[in-house]
Design an enzyme around this catalytic site. Structure first.
Site, PDB file in Angstrom:
ATOM      1  N   HIS A   1      -8.688 -14.812  -9.600  1.00 10.53           N
ATOM      2  CA  HIS A   1      -8.462 -13.544  -9.749  1.00 10.53           C
ATOM      3  C   HIS A   1      -8.373 -13.132 -11.325  1.00 10.53           C
ATOM      4  O   HIS A   1      -8.577 -14.383 -12.048  1.00 10.53           O
ATOM      5  CB  HIS A   1      -7.063 -12.933  -9.182  1.00 10.53           C
TER       6      HIS A   1
ATOM      7  N   ARG B   1     -14.566 -16.898  -5.098  1.00  9.09           N
ATOM      8  CA  ARG B   1     -13.746 -17.540  -3.939  1.00  9.09           C
ATOM      9  C   ARG B   1     -14.881 -18.252  -3.151  1.00  9.09           C
ATOM     10  O   ARG B   1     -16.000 -17.901  -3.013  1.00  9.09           O
ATOM     11  CB  ARG B   1     -13.268 -16.390  -3.184  1.00  9.09           C
TER      12      ARG B   1
ATOM     13  N   GLN C   1     -13.302  -8.099 -10.175  1.00  9.29           N
ATOM     14  CA  GLN C   1     -11.802  -7.613 -10.028  1.00  9.29           C
ATOM     15  C   GLN C   1     -11.447  -6.853 -11.168  1.00  9.29           C
ATOM     16  O   GLN C   1     -11.538  -7.135 -12.231  1.00  9.29           O
ATOM     17  CB  GLN C   1     -10.989  -8.840  -9.355  1.00  9.29           C
TER      18      GLN C   1
ATOM     19  N   ALA D   1       2.192  -4.348 -11.984  1.00  8.28           N
ATOM     20  CA  ALA D   1       0.982  -4.992 -11.822  1.00  8.28           C
ATOM     21  C   ALA D   1       0.015  -4.269 -10.801  1.00  8.28           C
ATOM     22  O   ALA D   1       0.669  -4.138  -9.628  1.00  8.28           O
ATOM     23  CB  ALA D   1       0.681  -6.407 -11.922  1.00  8.28           C
TER      24      ALA D   1
END
Length: 254
Positions: A76, A102, A116, A222
Protein backbone atom coordinates in the site's frame (compact mmCIF):
# COMPACT_ATOMS: atom_id res chain seq x y z
CA UNK A 1 3.82 12.47 -48.41
CA UNK A 2 4.86 11.16 -44.99
CA UNK A 3 2.04 10.03 -42.74
CA UNK A 4 1.37 12.46 -39.91
CA UNK A 5 2.06 11.17 -36.45
CA UNK A 6 -0.90 11.10 -34.12
CA UNK A 7 -0.65 13.16 -30.98
CA UNK A 8 -0.58 11.18 -27.77
CA UNK A 9 -2.66 11.78 -24.69
CA UNK A 10 -2.68 10.84 -21.02
CA UNK A 11 -3.64 7.31 -20.02
CA UNK A 12 -7.09 7.13 -18.33
CA UNK A 13 -5.48 6.23 -15.00
CA UNK A 14 -3.18 9.23 -15.28
CA UNK A 15 -6.22 11.38 -15.99
CA UNK A 16 -8.15 10.17 -12.94
CA UNK A 17 -5.10 10.43 -10.66
CA UNK A 18 -4.57 14.03 -11.81
CA UNK A 19 -8.23 14.80 -11.09
CA UNK A 20 -7.95 13.38 -7.57
CA UNK A 21 -4.73 15.29 -6.85
CA UNK A 22 -6.26 18.53 -8.14
CA UNK A 23 -9.34 18.05 -5.93
CA UNK A 24 -7.21 17.69 -2.81
CA UNK A 25 -4.91 20.53 -3.79
CA UNK A 26 -8.01 22.72 -3.48
CA UNK A 27 -7.94 21.79 0.22
CA UNK A 28 -4.24 22.51 0.72
CA UNK A 29 -2.85 18.99 0.24
CA UNK A 30 0.58 18.51 -1.34
CA UNK A 31 1.85 15.46 -3.24
CA UNK A 32 4.28 13.13 -1.43
CA UNK A 33 6.18 10.18 -2.88
CA UNK A 34 8.15 7.23 -1.53
CA UNK A 35 9.99 4.05 -2.60
CA UNK A 36 8.20 1.07 -4.14
CA UNK A 37 10.72 -1.28 -2.50
CA UNK A 38 9.99 -0.96 1.21
CA UNK A 39 11.21 -2.36 4.51
CA UNK A 40 9.10 -4.29 6.96
CA UNK A 41 9.06 -1.49 9.53
CA UNK A 42 7.57 1.21 7.31
CA UNK A 43 5.18 -1.10 5.47
CA UNK A 44 3.84 -2.92 8.54
CA UNK A 45 5.25 -2.26 12.03
CA UNK A 46 4.90 1.53 12.12
CA UNK A 47 1.34 1.18 10.81
CA UNK A 48 0.19 -1.01 13.70
CA UNK A 49 0.15 -4.22 11.62
CA UNK A 50 1.38 -6.99 13.94
CA UNK A 51 3.42 -9.94 12.72
CA UNK A 52 0.41 -12.30 12.72
CA UNK A 53 -1.87 -9.98 10.73
CA UNK A 54 -3.26 -11.54 7.48
CA UNK A 55 -1.56 -8.80 5.45
CA UNK A 56 1.77 -10.35 6.48
CA UNK A 57 0.90 -13.64 4.82
CA UNK A 58 3.20 -14.55 1.94
CA UNK A 59 0.20 -14.88 -0.37
CA UNK A 60 -0.43 -11.15 -0.04
CA UNK A 61 3.10 -9.79 -0.04
CA UNK A 62 5.98 -9.98 -2.50
CA UNK A 63 8.98 -10.52 -0.19
CA UNK A 64 12.36 -9.96 -1.81
CA UNK A 65 15.43 -12.18 -1.48
CA UNK A 66 17.47 -12.61 0.57
CA UNK A 67 14.73 -13.07 3.16
CA UNK A 68 16.78 -11.78 6.08
CA UNK A 69 16.78 -8.25 4.63
CA UNK A 70 13.00 -8.00 5.23
CA UNK A 71 12.55 -6.04 1.99
CA UNK A 72 9.31 -6.20 0.01
CA UNK A 73 7.32 -4.56 -2.74
CA UNK A 74 5.03 -2.19 -0.86
CA UNK A 75 1.51 -3.49 -0.41
CA UNK A 76 0.00 0.00 0.00
CA UNK A 77 1.13 3.62 -0.18
CA UNK A 78 0.68 4.15 3.58
CA UNK A 79 4.45 3.79 4.25
CA UNK A 80 4.87 7.16 2.55
CA UNK A 81 2.77 8.70 5.31
CA UNK A 82 5.15 7.34 7.94
CA UNK A 83 8.24 8.50 6.04
CA UNK A 84 6.74 11.96 5.56
CA UNK A 85 5.91 12.26 9.26
CA UNK A 86 9.47 11.25 10.14
CA UNK A 87 10.83 14.21 8.20
CA UNK A 88 8.13 16.89 8.44
CA UNK A 89 6.45 18.52 11.40
CA UNK A 90 2.67 18.94 11.51
CA UNK A 91 0.31 20.49 10.78
CA UNK A 92 0.39 18.92 7.32
CA UNK A 93 -1.77 17.58 4.52
CA UNK A 94 -0.46 15.14 1.91
CA UNK A 95 -1.88 13.13 -0.98
CA UNK A 96 0.13 10.06 -2.04
CA UNK A 97 -0.46 8.47 -5.46
CA UNK A 98 1.65 5.47 -6.40
CA UNK A 99 1.86 1.86 -7.53
CA UNK A 100 1.46 -1.02 -5.08
CA UNK A 101 1.85 -4.79 -5.35
CA UNK A 102 -0.12 -7.77 -4.02
CA UNK A 103 0.63 -11.46 -4.48
CA UNK A 104 -2.81 -12.54 -5.70
CA UNK A 105 -4.59 -13.88 -8.76
CA UNK A 106 -5.88 -11.44 -11.36
CA UNK A 107 -9.49 -11.20 -12.46
CA UNK A 108 -11.93 -8.50 -13.55
CA UNK A 109 -11.66 -6.77 -10.15
CA UNK A 110 -8.12 -7.60 -9.00
CA UNK A 111 -4.58 -7.11 -10.25
CA UNK A 112 -1.19 -8.08 -8.83
CA UNK A 113 0.01 -4.52 -9.43
CA UNK A 114 -2.22 -1.49 -9.35
CA UNK A 115 -2.36 2.12 -8.20
CA UNK A 116 -3.43 3.47 -4.86
CA UNK A 117 -4.00 7.00 -3.62
CA UNK A 118 -3.66 7.69 0.07
CA UNK A 119 -4.15 10.89 1.97
CA UNK A 120 -3.23 12.17 5.40
CA UNK A 121 -4.14 15.27 7.37
CA UNK A 122 -2.57 15.99 10.77
CA UNK A 123 -3.41 18.98 12.92
CA UNK A 124 -5.01 20.15 16.16
CA UNK A 125 -8.51 18.85 16.95
CA UNK A 126 -8.93 17.03 13.62
CA UNK A 127 -12.24 15.16 13.65
CA UNK A 128 -14.38 12.74 11.64
CA UNK A 129 -16.35 15.79 10.47
CA UNK A 130 -13.17 17.22 8.89
CA UNK A 131 -12.57 13.90 7.15
CA UNK A 132 -16.15 13.59 5.86
CA UNK A 133 -16.18 17.14 4.52
CA UNK A 134 -12.87 16.67 2.71
CA UNK A 135 -13.97 13.40 1.11
CA UNK A 136 -17.32 14.87 0.04
CA UNK A 137 -15.51 17.77 -1.64
CA UNK A 138 -13.22 15.36 -3.49
CA UNK A 139 -16.01 13.07 -4.73
CA UNK A 140 -18.14 16.02 -5.83
CA UNK A 141 -15.20 17.27 -7.92
CA UNK A 142 -14.91 13.86 -9.59
CA UNK A 143 -18.56 12.84 -9.96
CA UNK A 144 -20.56 16.07 -9.65
CA UNK A 145 -22.00 18.32 -6.96
CA UNK A 146 -24.98 16.04 -6.24
CA UNK A 147 -22.81 13.26 -4.80
CA UNK A 148 -23.80 11.96 -1.37
CA UNK A 149 -21.69 9.71 0.85
CA UNK A 150 -22.16 7.59 3.96
CA UNK A 151 -19.70 6.15 6.48
CA UNK A 152 -19.94 2.51 7.60
CA UNK A 153 -17.88 1.23 10.55
CA UNK A 154 -15.01 -0.98 9.46
CA UNK A 155 -11.60 -2.16 10.66
CA UNK A 156 -8.19 -1.03 9.47
CA UNK A 157 -5.22 -1.53 11.81
CA UNK A 158 -3.83 1.99 11.35
CA UNK A 159 -7.04 3.98 11.98
CA UNK A 160 -9.59 4.06 14.81
CA UNK A 161 -12.44 4.54 14.30
CA UNK A 162 -12.29 3.14 10.77
CA UNK A 163 -14.89 3.48 8.03
CA UNK A 164 -15.82 2.25 4.62
CA UNK A 165 -16.88 5.26 2.56
CA UNK A 166 -19.84 4.61 0.25
CA UNK A 167 -21.10 6.89 -2.49
CA UNK A 168 -24.64 7.09 -3.82
CA UNK A 169 -24.59 5.30 -7.17
CA UNK A 170 -24.00 7.93 -9.89
CA UNK A 171 -25.73 5.84 -12.56
CA UNK A 172 -29.10 4.75 -11.24
CA UNK A 173 -29.58 7.81 -9.01
CA UNK A 174 -28.33 10.38 -11.53
CA UNK A 175 -31.29 9.81 -13.89
CA UNK A 176 -34.27 8.52 -11.88
CA UNK A 177 -37.19 6.98 -13.74
CA UNK A 178 -39.69 9.84 -13.77
CA UNK A 179 -42.55 7.50 -14.76
CA UNK A 180 -42.22 5.48 -11.58
CA UNK A 181 -41.61 2.29 -13.52
CA UNK A 182 -39.37 -0.47 -12.21
CA UNK A 183 -35.87 0.17 -13.51
CA UNK A 184 -33.68 -2.63 -14.87
CA UNK A 185 -30.97 -3.89 -12.56
CA UNK A 186 -28.20 -1.29 -12.35
CA UNK A 187 -24.96 -2.64 -13.83
CA UNK A 188 -22.90 -0.50 -11.47
CA UNK A 189 -24.43 -1.07 -8.02
CA UNK A 190 -26.85 -3.94 -8.66
CA UNK A 191 -29.72 -1.73 -7.43
CA UNK A 192 -28.23 -1.48 -3.95
CA UNK A 193 -27.99 2.26 -4.49
CA UNK A 194 -24.53 2.56 -2.91
CA UNK A 195 -20.94 1.95 -4.03
CA UNK A 196 -17.98 1.27 -1.77
CA UNK A 197 -15.33 3.79 -2.78
CA UNK A 198 -12.57 3.87 -0.16
CA UNK A 199 -11.46 3.20 3.39
CA UNK A 200 -10.76 5.98 5.89
CA UNK A 201 -10.56 6.83 9.57
CA UNK A 202 -8.80 8.74 12.33
CA UNK A 203 -5.11 7.89 12.61
CA UNK A 204 -4.40 5.27 15.26
CA UNK A 205 -2.20 6.66 18.09
CA UNK A 206 0.45 3.94 17.52
CA UNK A 207 1.24 5.50 14.13
CA UNK A 208 1.90 8.89 15.73
CA UNK A 209 3.94 7.38 18.53
CA UNK A 210 6.11 5.52 15.99
CA UNK A 211 7.25 8.89 14.58
CA UNK A 212 7.56 10.66 17.93
CA UNK A 213 4.38 12.76 17.87
CA UNK A 214 2.44 13.63 21.01
CA UNK A 215 -0.97 11.99 20.63
CA UNK A 216 -2.50 14.46 23.07
CA UNK A 217 -1.48 17.38 20.86
CA UNK A 218 -1.96 15.97 17.35
CA UNK A 219 -4.83 14.19 15.66
CA UNK A 220 -5.37 13.27 12.05
CA UNK A 221 -7.34 11.35 9.48
CA UNK A 222 -6.16 9.09 6.67
CA UNK A 223 -7.85 7.52 3.67
CA UNK A 224 -6.99 5.24 0.79
CA UNK A 225 -8.59 4.45 -2.55
CA UNK A 226 -7.92 2.79 -5.89
CA UNK A 227 -7.99 5.12 -8.90
CA UNK A 228 -8.91 2.11 -11.06
CA UNK A 229 -12.09 1.78 -9.02
CA UNK A 230 -12.92 5.46 -9.51
CA UNK A 231 -12.28 5.21 -13.26
CA UNK A 232 -14.41 2.06 -13.59
CA UNK A 233 -17.34 3.79 -11.90
CA UNK A 234 -16.91 7.09 -13.75
CA UNK A 235 -16.59 5.58 -17.22
CA UNK A 236 -18.55 2.33 -16.87
CA UNK A 237 -15.55 -0.01 -17.25
CA UNK A 238 -16.17 -3.58 -16.07
CA UNK A 239 -12.68 -5.10 -16.12
CA UNK A 240 -9.65 -3.64 -14.34
CA UNK A 241 -7.31 -5.55 -16.67
CA UNK A 242 -8.25 -3.21 -19.53
CA UNK A 243 -6.11 -0.49 -17.95
CA UNK A 244 -2.98 -2.62 -18.25
CA UNK A 245 -3.65 -4.42 -21.54
CA UNK A 246 -1.86 -1.87 -23.74
CA UNK A 247 -4.79 -2.11 -26.17
CA UNK A 248 -4.96 1.24 -27.97
CA UNK A 249 -8.57 0.59 -28.95
CA UNK A 250 -9.38 0.93 -25.25
CA UNK A 251 -6.89 3.67 -24.36
CA UNK A 252 -7.87 5.94 -27.25
CA UNK A 253 -11.45 6.20 -26.00
CA UNK A 254 -10.32 8.57 -23.23
Amino acid sequence: MAEREQAGHAHPLTQIINEVVDAFRDLGFVVAEGPEIEDEYHNFDALNVPADHPARDMWDTFWLKPENTKKLLRTHTSPVQVRYLENNKPPLRIIVPGKVFRYEATDARHEAQFYQIEGLMVGHKVSVADMKGSLEHFLQKIFGKDVQIRLRPSFFPFVEPGFEVDMLCPKCFASPNINGETSPKCSVCGNSGWLEIMGAGLVYPHVFRSVGLDTEEWQGFAFGMGPERLAMVKWGIDDIRNFYSGDLRFINQF
